[in-house]
Design a protein around this motif. Structure first.
Motif, PDB file in Angstrom:
ATOM      1  N   GLY A 194     -16.782 -50.365 -47.284  1.00 25.02           N
ATOM      2  CA  GLY A 194     -16.015 -51.594 -47.439  1.00 25.02           C
ATOM      3  C   GLY A 194     -16.721 -52.745 -46.751  1.00 25.02           C
ATOM      4  O   GLY A 194     -17.885 -52.638 -46.333  1.00 25.02           O
ATOM      5  N   LYS A 195     -16.029 -53.844 -46.625  1.00 21.74           N
ATOM      6  CA  LYS A 195     -16.607 -55.047 -46.046  1.00 21.74           C
ATOM      7  C   LYS A 195     -15.743 -55.502 -44.870  1.00 21.74           C
ATOM      8  O   LYS A 195     -14.529 -55.626 -45.004  1.00 21.74           O
ATOM      9  CB  LYS A 195     -16.675 -56.144 -47.113  1.00 21.74           C
ATOM     10  CG  LYS A 195     -17.764 -57.175 -46.893  1.00 21.74           C
ATOM     11  CD  LYS A 195     -17.851 -58.108 -48.097  1.00 21.74           C
ATOM     12  CE  LYS A 195     -19.050 -59.032 -48.005  1.00 21.74           C
ATOM     13  NZ  LYS A 195     -20.325 -58.359 -48.207  1.00 21.74           N
ATOM     14  N   LEU A 244     -19.853 -58.058 -43.385  1.00 20.68           N
ATOM     15  CA  LEU A 244     -20.845 -56.995 -43.315  1.00 20.68           C
ATOM     16  C   LEU A 244     -20.426 -55.846 -44.216  1.00 20.68           C
ATOM     17  O   LEU A 244     -19.251 -55.463 -44.254  1.00 20.68           O
ATOM     18  CB  LEU A 244     -20.994 -56.492 -41.880  1.00 20.68           C
ATOM     19  CG  LEU A 244     -21.370 -57.546 -40.828  1.00 20.68           C
ATOM     20  CD1 LEU A 244     -21.266 -56.948 -39.430  1.00 20.68           C
ATOM     21  CD2 LEU A 244     -22.781 -58.069 -41.084  1.00 20.68           C
ATOM     22  N   ASP A 245     -21.385 -55.285 -44.940  1.00 22.37           N
ATOM     23  CA  ASP A 245     -21.127 -54.108 -45.770  1.00 22.37           C
ATOM     24  C   ASP A 245     -21.321 -52.869 -44.920  1.00 22.37           C
ATOM     25  O   ASP A 245     -22.407 -52.658 -44.353  1.00 22.37           O
ATOM     26  CB  ASP A 245     -22.087 -54.073 -46.963  1.00 22.37           C
ATOM     27  CG  ASP A 245     -21.850 -55.215 -47.932  1.00 22.37           C
ATOM     28  OD1 ASP A 245     -20.710 -55.345 -48.399  1.00 22.37           O
ATOM     29  OD2 ASP A 245     -22.800 -55.980 -48.185  1.00 22.37           O
ATOM     30  N   ASP A 287     -26.164 -54.608 -44.073  1.00 21.48           N
ATOM     31  CA  ASP A 287     -25.755 -53.267 -44.497  1.00 21.48           C
ATOM     32  C   ASP A 287     -25.836 -52.317 -43.314  1.00 21.48           C
ATOM     33  O   ASP A 287     -26.923 -52.082 -42.769  1.00 21.48           O
ATOM     34  CB  ASP A 287     -26.657 -52.762 -45.630  1.00 21.48           C
ATOM     35  CG  ASP A 287     -26.515 -53.588 -46.895  1.00 21.48           C
ATOM     36  OD1 ASP A 287     -25.379 -53.979 -47.207  1.00 21.48           O
ATOM     37  OD2 ASP A 287     -27.540 -53.846 -47.548  1.00 21.48           O
ATOM     38  N   LEU A 288     -24.697 -51.768 -42.923  1.00 26.22           N
ATOM     39  CA  LEU A 288     -24.647 -50.883 -41.762  1.00 26.22           C
ATOM     40  C   LEU A 288     -24.083 -49.529 -42.168  1.00 26.22           C
ATOM     41  O   LEU A 288     -23.031 -49.443 -42.802  1.00 26.22           O
ATOM     42  CB  LEU A 288     -23.771 -51.474 -40.651  1.00 26.22           C
ATOM     43  CG  LEU A 288     -24.283 -52.727 -39.932  1.00 26.22           C
ATOM     44  CD1 LEU A 288     -23.925 -53.979 -40.722  1.00 26.22           C
ATOM     45  CD2 LEU A 288     -23.685 -52.818 -38.534  1.00 26.22           C
ATOM     46  N   ASP A 289     -24.803 -48.478 -41.792  1.00 25.15           N
ATOM     47  CA  ASP A 289     -24.319 -47.109 -41.969  1.00 25.15           C
ATOM     48  C   ASP A 289     -23.798 -46.623 -40.625  1.00 25.15           C
ATOM     49  O   ASP A 289     -24.569 -46.500 -39.664  1.00 25.15           O
ATOM     50  CB  ASP A 289     -25.444 -46.195 -42.445  1.00 25.15           C
ATOM     51  CG  ASP A 289     -25.945 -46.558 -43.831  1.00 25.15           C
ATOM     52  OD1 ASP A 289     -25.157 -47.072 -44.639  1.00 25.15           O
ATOM     53  OD2 ASP A 289     -27.142 -46.341 -44.098  1.00 25.15           O
ATOM     54  N   PHE A 294     -11.149 -50.300 -48.394  1.00 21.74           N
ATOM     55  CA  PHE A 294     -12.253 -49.355 -48.407  1.00 21.74           C
ATOM     56  C   PHE A 294     -12.216 -48.526 -49.687  1.00 21.74           C
ATOM     57  O   PHE A 294     -11.149 -48.091 -50.129  1.00 21.74           O
ATOM     58  CB  PHE A 294     -12.171 -48.422 -47.191  1.00 21.74           C
ATOM     59  CG  PHE A 294     -12.672 -49.040 -45.928  1.00 21.74           C
ATOM     60  CD1 PHE A 294     -14.004 -48.934 -45.583  1.00 21.74           C
ATOM     61  CD2 PHE A 294     -11.819 -49.751 -45.107  1.00 21.74           C
ATOM     62  CE1 PHE A 294     -14.474 -49.521 -44.421  1.00 21.74           C
ATOM     63  CE2 PHE A 294     -12.278 -50.338 -43.949  1.00 21.74           C
ATOM     64  CZ  PHE A 294     -13.613 -50.229 -43.595  1.00 21.74           C
ATOM     65  N   HIS A 295     -13.388 -48.346 -50.273  1.00 18.15           N
ATOM     66  CA  HIS A 295     -13.461 -47.421 -51.396  1.00 18.15           C
ATOM     67  C   HIS A 295     -13.825 -46.049 -50.842  1.00 18.15           C
ATOM     68  O   HIS A 295     -14.689 -45.921 -49.971  1.00 18.15           O
ATOM     69  CB  HIS A 295     -14.478 -47.869 -52.447  1.00 18.15           C
ATOM     70  CG  HIS A 295     -15.861 -48.089 -51.913  1.00 18.15           C
ATOM     71  ND1 HIS A 295     -16.300 -49.307 -51.435  1.00 18.15           N
ATOM     72  CD2 HIS A 295     -16.909 -47.227 -51.775  1.00 18.15           C
ATOM     73  CE1 HIS A 295     -17.549 -49.203 -51.038  1.00 18.15           C
ATOM     74  NE2 HIS A 295     -17.941 -47.954 -51.219  1.00 18.15           N
TER      75      HIS A 295
END
Length: 544
Positions: free
Chosen positions: A124-125, A129-130, A59-61, A106-107
């Protein structure tokens, strides 16, 4: 304390070696970012913290300096779908052995002032990766809601608005640098401590949910919480803000994450020590709060902020049983959903309300933590069956040299239903709270006590005897065992055109007989049933 406006703390001696999927993501993001002159991109938050701790994270921001997550996400989606771009990166993914290389749509979370999200983000993915895309931001609070007004911010403003210094670390995507703008992130990471970037009171009053995030993440990672932050969590106005400014949905999300993480017992210890059981498990304005306190007082329990001071026994006991190799431990671990077990710990004090306010108690739990329907039903069943369960366990334990009929225990388990193991556990947890206190179990000394010090040993002996009987007599699946003959077959056996009350009695009677005659088959069951005609009240000739 205000964030510095001077950018500091690039840490060249600390770095993160990107994994193949992360490296490919970096390459794509930077190629896309060239279409936005002057754009800087960072990875922020938990990914940086976890990777520095040697923990993998998918999970990456991604924090953006000049554009919204929506704008960049829309562009990235179109850019990555160009045939030549898609073909290039799919080939690179194949060369690197990345199996999940397809891009997802992408949402987009649009800006909407009437909802919790007051900024535009995209998620998105990519390469398995999320990723979430959001602009660097500062938050402006009006003092009445946890949801701030969002404005574009500097990296410093973005860092200092976060819940903890260890969550404020940045990874500059282009420069491949760790950036610690608070000046404490890496130090606290090495010291394994959760500390707020600003004064904890300001951090918590701006967003009281940060209290729960500090507890949850600290417990998960095995980090201590800064003593100053712990003291601040106890403040009446912080507790009030958590109760009134945070939606119950958000409280429930954080709480259930705690329960599913690796150390819920530590999280529950922090909730107890900071007097947060109220308002987390029960609202401060709940109509049953006074009744709960009165009910606990009638049981001789001392209270702290409306919560029993003996409650730590319950979470310590569950933690012990989850590691115990006995049949009792196996019984508890047969419930695969950790959140079911820990919710029963949370609401063990509600057992004092079972005879007077059962419905209201279940409703309060459902509202307070947004408990799912299955958990609410479990709590209702545990409270409803509480005294029956206690009677069955006591009857077995009180006569250790005289085993009960197998049918007594089997039929009881059938009546309790599919969650019977967790219901039995609930009764034991509730009883351990009201058991007489021992010197070692008083106050916070409970943290360092052995399980034998926490409660009267007879409670473990009694419930262990019950679990042993169930295991030794192969009754674990009594709740799903089926009769040797179904309703139609019994009707035919007795010449009944309609079953009615006769059929229910016959089926229950047959099931009890089966428990006591485990080696018998269908023919023996028919003979026994025919011999019970008068017991079931079935006349020799039945009219339709």
């Amino acid at each position: 304390m205000e964030p510095s406006t001077k950018r500091i703390k690039v840490v060249p001696e600390r770095t993160i070696e990107l994994l193949p999927a992360e490296q490919l993501l970096r390459e794509l993001i930077l190629e896309c970012a060239r279409h936005f002159p002057g754009l800087e991109v960072w990875i922020a938050g938990g990914w940086v913290r976890d990777r520095l701790l040697g923990i993998t994270s998918s999970d990456l921001d991604l924090a953006l300096s000049k554009v919204t997550g929506r704008e960049f996400g829309k562009f990235l989606e179109g850019f990555s779908s160009k045939p030549e771009i898609e073909a290039k990166y799919l080939q690179k993914a194949a060369d690197l052995g990345i199996p999940d290389a397809r891009f997802t749509r992408f949402h987009i979370m649009e800006r909407n002032v009437n909802k919790a999200k007051k900024l535009e983000t995209a998620g998105g993915k990519l390469f398995g990766l999320d990723i979430d895309l959001v602009n660097l931001r500062k938050e402006v609070y009006d003092g009445q809601s946890r949801t701030p007004e969002m404005e574009f911010g500097t990296p410093e403003e973005d860092d200092f608005r976060r819940d903890a210094t260890v969550n404020s670390l940045l990874f500059h995507l282009k420069k491949h640098e760790i950036v610690d703008l608070t000046g404490n992130g890496l130090k606290d990471l090495d010291a394994r401590i959760m500390r707020t970037p600003l004064d904890p009171r300001q951090t918590f009053m701006d967003d009281p949910l940060r209290v729960l995030r500090l507890i949850r993440i600290g417990s998960k990672l095995g980090f201590n919480i800064d003593p100053k932050a712990m003291r601040c969590m106890k403040d009446k106005d912080i507790r009030q803000a958590l109760d009134t400014m945070i939606t119950r949905d958000r409280i429930g999300i954080e709480l259930f994450k705690m329960m599913r993480d690796s150390s819920p017992v530590v999280a529950f210890q922090h909730l107890y020590e900071t007097n947060l059981c109220t308002p987390i498990f029960i609202r401060l304005n709940s109509p049953i709060l006074e009744k709960l306190q009165a009910g606990c007082s009638m049981q001789g329990l001392s209270m702290s902020q409306h919560w029993p001071t003996t409650w730590p026994r319950a979470y310590r006991l569950l933690d012990y049983l989850l590691k115990d190799g006995s049949n009792l431990g196996k019984m508890v671990r047969s419930e695969a959903n950790a959140d079911y077990l820990w919710t029963m710990v949370a609401y063990a004090p509600f057992a004092v309300l079972r005879k007077t306010m059962l419905r209201q108690a279940v409703e309060e739990a459902t509202i307070a933590i947004r408990a799912p329907v299955k958990i609410s039903k479990l709590l209702k069943d545990a409270l409803t069956n509480f005294d029956y369960i206690r009677t069955i366990v006591d009857s077995l334990a009180d006569q250790p040299k005289k085993s009960p009929q197998r049918s007594i225990i089997g039929m009881a388990i059938r009546s309790w239903g599919t969650t019977w193991t967790t219901q039995v556990m609930y009764v034991m947890l509730a009883l351990c709270i009201v058991a007489p206190q021992t010197p070692a179990s008083l106050g916070l000394a409970i943290r360092d006590s052995s399980i034998d010090d926490l409660l009267d040993k007879s409670l473990l002996v009694r419930y262990s005897a019950f679990a042993d009987f169930v295991w030794d007599n192969n009754l674990r699946n009594a709740h799903v065992q089926r009769p040797l003959l179904d309703g139609n077959e019994i009707q035919s056996l007795f010449g009944l055109q309609n079953g009615g009350r006769f059929l229910r009695s016959a089926l229950d009677g047959l099931m009890a007989w089966q428990f006591d005659h485990g080696e018998s088959g269908v023919e023996e069951a028919k003979v026994w049933l025919l011999g019970q005609r008068e017991v079931f009240g079935i006349p020799q000739t039945c009219r339709s």
